[in-house]
Design an enzyme around this catalytic site. Sequence first.
Site, PDB file in Angstrom:
ATOM      1  N   CYS A  76     -10.874 131.685 -59.823  1.00  0.00           N
ATOM      2  CA  CYS A  76     -11.819 131.262 -59.416  1.00  0.00           C
ATOM      3  C   CYS A  76     -12.776 132.398 -58.527  1.00  0.00           C
ATOM      4  CB  CYS A  76     -11.570 131.199 -57.990  1.00  0.00           C
ATOM      5  SG  CYS A  76     -10.245 129.645 -58.692  1.00  0.00           S
ATOM      6  N   PHE A  85     -12.619 134.671 -54.358  1.00  0.00           N
ATOM      7  CA  PHE A  85     -11.637 135.229 -54.853  1.00  0.00           C
ATOM      8  C   PHE A  85     -10.440 134.364 -55.788  1.00  0.00           C
ATOM      9  CE2 PHE A  85     -11.869 135.957 -50.205  1.00  0.00           C
ATOM     10  CZ  PHE A  85     -12.808 136.993 -50.583  1.00  0.00           C
ATOM     11  N   HIS A 138     -13.455 122.553 -54.223  1.00  0.00           N
ATOM     12  CA  HIS A 138     -13.461 123.927 -55.143  1.00  0.00           C
ATOM     13  C   HIS A 138     -13.895 124.109 -56.474  1.00  0.00           C
ATOM     14  CE1 HIS A 138     -12.049 127.951 -55.978  1.00  0.00           C
ATOM     15  NE2 HIS A 138     -11.568 128.509 -55.258  1.00  0.00           N
ATOM     16  N   LYS A 175     -16.263 124.679 -49.073  1.00  0.00           N
ATOM     17  CA  LYS A 175     -15.848 123.636 -50.191  1.00  0.00           C
ATOM     18  C   LYS A 175     -15.607 122.632 -49.407  1.00  0.00           C
ATOM     19  CE  LYS A 175     -14.260 127.245 -52.470  1.00  0.00           C
ATOM     20  NZ  LYS A 175     -15.464 128.555 -52.569  1.00  0.00           N
ATOM     21  N   HIS A 199     -14.995 132.480 -48.876  1.00  0.00           N
ATOM     22  CA  HIS A 199     -14.418 131.381 -49.851  1.00  0.00           C
ATOM     23  C   HIS A 199     -14.249 130.153 -49.410  1.00  0.00           C
ATOM     24  CE1 HIS A 199     -12.724 131.065 -53.887  1.00  0.00           C
ATOM     25  NE2 HIS A 199     -11.898 131.342 -53.248  1.00  0.00           N
ATOM     26  N   PHE A 215      -7.141 133.350 -58.344  1.00  0.00           N
ATOM     27  CA  PHE A 215      -5.687 133.741 -58.750  1.00  0.00           C
ATOM     28  C   PHE A 215      -5.835 135.147 -59.589  1.00  0.00           C
ATOM     29  CE2 PHE A 215      -3.321 129.785 -59.892  1.00  0.00           C
ATOM     30  CZ  PHE A 215      -3.333 129.038 -57.813  1.00  0.00           C
TER      31      PHE A 215
END
Lengths: 404, 269
Positions: free
Chosen positions: A165, A389, A333, A328, A299, A391
Amino acid sequence: MASRMRPLVLSASTAVSALGQGAAAQGEALAARRGGLRPNDFEPAVGGWIGRVAGVEDVTLPPELAAYDCRNNRLAAMALAADGFAEAVAEAREAYGAGRIALILGTSTSGITAAEEAYRQRDPESGTLPAGFDYGRTQDLASLAGYVRAALGLRGPSLVVSTACASSARAFMDAAQLIQTGICDAAVVGGADSLCRMTLQGFAALELISPTACRPCDAARSGISIGEAAGFALLERAEAPRRDGGAGPRLALLGAGASSDGYHMSSPHPRGAGAIAAMRQALASASLAPDAVDWVHLHGTGTRANDAMEDMAVMAVCGADTPCSSTKAYTGHTLGACGILETVLAGQCLERGFVAGCLDVTEPDPAFQSRVATANLERPLRYVLSNSFGFGGINCSLVLGSPP
Amino acid sequence: MTVLEANIIGVSVWGPGLEGWAASRPVLAGEAPYEPRPSPAPPPAVLPPTERRRTGPVARLALVVAQEAAAASGLPPASLRSVFASSNGDGVVVGGILDALATIPAESRPVSPTQFHNSVHNAAAGYWSIANASAEPATCLGLHDDTWAAGLLKAMAEVVADAEPVLLCAYDHPLPAPLDARRPTLAPFGLGLVLAPPGIGRPLARLAVRYEAMAGAAPPVPRIEGLRPLAAGNAAARALPLLEALARGGAASHFLPYGDGSLTVTLAP
C-alpha cells in the site's frame, strides 16, 4: 538520515477513483462531502463496501496496445485521458527529449484479474491456461509501465515499485532520486491498483474488511473498504522553465521520508515507530518544523490497529493542534494507488483551501489524542503531510505544498 | 550523460551449484568447474521460529543472499537501506492463491492470511527488516526481463543521491504450473551487492552505470558456458557476467538491455 530535498513541482497531475475521472471530480466530491463507496458487487461473498470505478468495463485500449488489456491498464488509460495529462507529457517530451523522462509507477497486484480469469478457463484435462492469456503484458508488474510508456511515448528508464500500500508514494521518492542524480530531467510518477478477487479475499482472510462502508478514526470503525484507482503526476525540477506560459504548477513535492517497521508482516508497529520515523524524515527533508503542517492526510485505513498507531504517531510528530483526517471513506483503500490518489486529493484541497475531514464519523475514537477533523475545515493550506503505510512494515510520508 | 558510481563492498550469490560467494567465487572466476545441482536456499536462521516457518522457498532465496552480502560488507545489517528486485516475486504463493480462487468456492475463504501477506512483492523485504530489526527504508521492484537493470540503476541512484550504502538484492524463482509455461524460469537464482559511496567499507571493486535511451543491446552472455542457460533463463541471473568479472578481479564492461534503452555497466578493480 534524511538529506535536504530539492523541491520538485507536479506540473501536471490526474487521477481516477470511485469519486470520478479527473482531478476536479475528486476535489468536487471532497468539497461536497460526497463519498464513492457502494456495496460489494465485485466479489459479493466477501461482503462489505467497495470503491469501484464506474465505466472500467467499457474502456478499450488503443488497438496497437490491445495486448496490455486488463482492468489495471484500463484504469491507467482512464487517468491518462483526463486533465490534459497526456498532452502535458507530450510537451515535456518536446522540451527534454523522450529519453530524459523516467517512468516510476507503483502497483501491488498489476493486472492479476487477467490471471484470475485465465485460471477459471484452464483446460480441464491438462490444466493449461487459455492461449489468449498474456502473462507479461497483464499479470506481470512490468505490464503497467509497458502500457504507460508506450501510451506516452517515453524512452527514459522505467521502474515498477511494489511495496504494497506504499507503492505509489514510494514511487515519488524513487523518482526524486533519479532526477536528483541527473539520470533524468523529469519523471512520470504514479500508479494503479484495480479491484481483484485476490485482494478482496486476502483482506477477508485477515478479517480486516468492514461490513459497512469504512469509517476511519470512528470509535466504532471495523476495518477497510477496498477501492481502485489510478493516477499520474509529471514531476520536474522547481527551477525548470515553464512551458504553459500561464500561472505555472500549483503543487510541489517538498519532502519525503521512508522507514521500515521491522516488526510484523501484516500488523503495524503498535506505537507507530516506523510511521513516526517516516513523518519526521519527510519534514526534515523539507526543512519544515512540525507546527508548520496544516493538515496530516492520514493513511487512515479504518482498521483498529492502523488508526490507533497513526494517532500516536501524529501526536508524537505534530501534537494535538494539527488537524488530521483520512479520505479512505470517500474512495476506499486503493492499496498501491493510494499514494498518488491522495497526492491528487491533497492538491485539490490545497488549491481550493480546505481540509477534507473524515466522512461519516459519528464519534471519533475517544482514545485518540490527535485532532481528528470530522468536517471540512475551510482555510488556506500551505503544507500537507501525506502518509502511506504498507504490509511488510513499509512506511512513506510525503510533504506537499505550493511550489517555492 | 550521467554516470552513477559506487564501490561494491559486499557480494553474495545463490543458485544451482552456486551456494554462497566463498564456494562460488572460484567457479565464477573459471578456476573450478561449474557443476549445477538443485540448491534449495536454507531456512533463514536469522528469523524467529514463528516467522521462519511462514517463509517459503522464494523468501528464503532472497534472505540468504541479502544476509550474506550484508555480512560481507562488514556493516551492521540493520543500518542498510535496501532495494529488492524480482521479476516473479513470490510466484509460488501467488500461483497457490490463483489456484485456490479458481477451485474453492468464494464463500469458503479460499485465501489464507499467511498466504496473503506472503504474496506481496515486498514480502522478502519485510522478512529482512524483521530478521534484522531494521528501521531503514526498503524499496521493491519488478520489471520482467529488465528487472536486474532496473534494480541496479535504482540502487546506484540511491547511493549517489543520498550518499548512503544500499543493499541490492535480486532474486527469481520458477513459477508453479500452469504459470511456468507462460513465464519459464530455469532455476532459483539470487545475488546481493552492498553498494557504497567512497569512504565506507572495504571496496572489492568500483562500479559505474549509465543509462542510454538507445536500443540494440543483447543480454550479456557469461564467459562460462555452463552458466549461459541460467543467465538466459532467470531474470536475476542477467547479473552473472558482473559476478564473473567480480570473481576474476579484473576490469570489465557490458551492456544490459533496459526497455528500448540500455544500461552500460563498467567494473574496475
